[in-house]
Design an enzyme around this catalytic site. Sequence first.
Site, PDB file in Angstrom:
ATOM      1  N   SER A 105       0.840  -1.202   0.000  1.00 40.52           N
ATOM      2  CA  SER A 105       0.000   0.000   0.000  1.00 40.52           C
ATOM      3  C   SER A 105       0.872   1.247   0.000  1.00 40.52           C
ATOM      4  CB  SER A 105      -0.905   0.014   1.236  1.00 40.52           C
ATOM      5  OG  SER A 105      -1.539   1.270   1.378  1.00 40.52           O
ATOM      6  N   LYS A 106       0.465   2.238  -0.789  1.00 43.49           N
ATOM      7  CA  LYS A 106       1.235   3.483  -0.819  1.00 43.49           C
ATOM      8  C   LYS A 106       1.063   4.284   0.473  1.00 43.49           C
ATOM      9  CE  LYS A 106      -2.229   6.514  -2.977  1.00 43.49           C
ATOM     10  NZ  LYS A 106      -2.514   7.422  -4.100  1.00 43.49           N
ATOM     11  N   ARG A 107       0.096   3.896   1.291  1.00 47.20           N
ATOM     12  CA  ARG A 107      -0.176   4.645   2.521  1.00 47.20           C
ATOM     13  C   ARG A 107       0.669   4.169   3.712  1.00 47.20           C
ATOM     14  NH1 ARG A 107      -4.847   3.843  -0.234  1.00 47.20           N
ATOM     15  NH2 ARG A 107      -6.022   5.718  -0.844  1.00 47.20           N
TER      16      ARG A 107
END
Length: 513
Positions: free
Chosen positions: A252-254
């Site tokens: 996930s980019k988060r």
Amino acid sequence: MIRTRFAPSPTGYLHIGGVRTALFCYLFAKKHHGQFILRIDDTDQQRNVEEALQPILDGLHWLGIDWDEGPEIGGQHQPYYQSQRSAKYQAAVEELLRRGFAYRDFAKPEEIQVEREAAVAEKKTFTYSRRWMAETDAGIKKFEEEGRQGVVRLKMPREGKLIINDLIRGQVEFDWATEQDHVIQRTDGSFIYHLANIVDDEDFEISHVIRAEEHLSNTPRQIFMIQSLGYRLPEYAHLPFVAEPGSKTKLSKRKLDKYLKNKDFAKLMNHGKSIADRLGLETTADGFNPVIVDFYRQVGYLPEAIVNAMALVGWALDDKTEFFLMKDLIRDFSLEGVTKGAASFDPQKLFAFQEKHILTKTVGEKVTLCMPFLEKSQSVCVKRNATFLSALVNAAGDRIKVAGDILDFIDFFTPDKALSYNETDVAKRLTPESLPLLTDFRNRLAQHDDFSHEALERLMQQFLDEKQIKVNEIIHALRVAVTGKGVGLGMFDTLEILGKESVLKRIDRALAR
């Protein structure tokens, strides 16, 4: 004809997990002389980010994953934006209602929730009672007079099984009783992704739906609609998701802060950030993140290295072949080689592929790759010609891992009078003992016209023999004087590249300190 599609939502930059899906769709189509379609799933207007679409298109183009139909190029099945296809979705909804496979429902959210909680209390699987279902005009009018707003729901089967043959996972079974009466049209008239998805796949003549495994659970409702509308059923292949480094959790980019605790991921990030900082680029997590493909483009990775690395996330030809160009992948790719389990993103391996691919480039090709980074850098003051750049890139050799690494040699582009010094190196190398030697060698350079690597090396050896000293007693002082720092390219390569005039000016400036 085999036709595959990639259908990103314009809700953010292109995730490398999405790249892997797009790549596999592209490879499968091209392997079988088919077509790869790009469409934009922008049904969710609240999440769409208009400015995020172009980086997705640019990223795919950069990687060489070019579409046969879609945005920018059009095609016989246009439009390719779901937001422009509402009339087709409305027609499908009306047909499902007419055939009795969908119904208008006027339940309030809190009423559905009461039923759901009652099922939980009784330890039963929740199944909507359809109490507020309206199948006649009179029923619709009655609920509307009560101030209720209606949605359209699928009238899902409640008995039996759905069995599909997934091209990666084999036979997969679903109990119809576990499926809910999914909403396909909201109270505001907008359409749910799942409806738009199957209508578009039918209109675009998609033969194979190759997508991430998180969509597997959506498949029953989609197949129910496909069969209910009499559409042709595509073949399905659900890919394992791209997992975090050394994990089976979806990437996930988060979670950038978490990934930076992984030393290989942190090394990848810090290397890229050092280049971005010298270019004055923004390095916020939203746009500058190794989970996003644009990260690699911005700092000078080769697209073929990213394609090679991502192809091997969940796929293999055999147990030994790893180096692939796109043409090789098109020839060798098959869904049979795709694993079922989650495949981890390996930052160390990705960087290793970059190192392998850049070694295949000629000096001229590397110069072409590096040039835009010099042009963008605000630190570059002196423009150099192609001969100079070729000599520098050749001398740098494998020190240039990505194109942005050319900025490590920014001192070659700094005006002689503006060269900055690493004060620690100055204090350590420009000592009372080394300065007389540096002065003497500077005068010999002034009288020496041949500034080739070989001639300069001979001159240095003569100097060492006459002074009866070791090279370390002069070479470090010479490097700091000429480059401002204690490490860099080979000394004689550096002198040859800079040239006599620049070298003398730099030594004079250092001595004047």
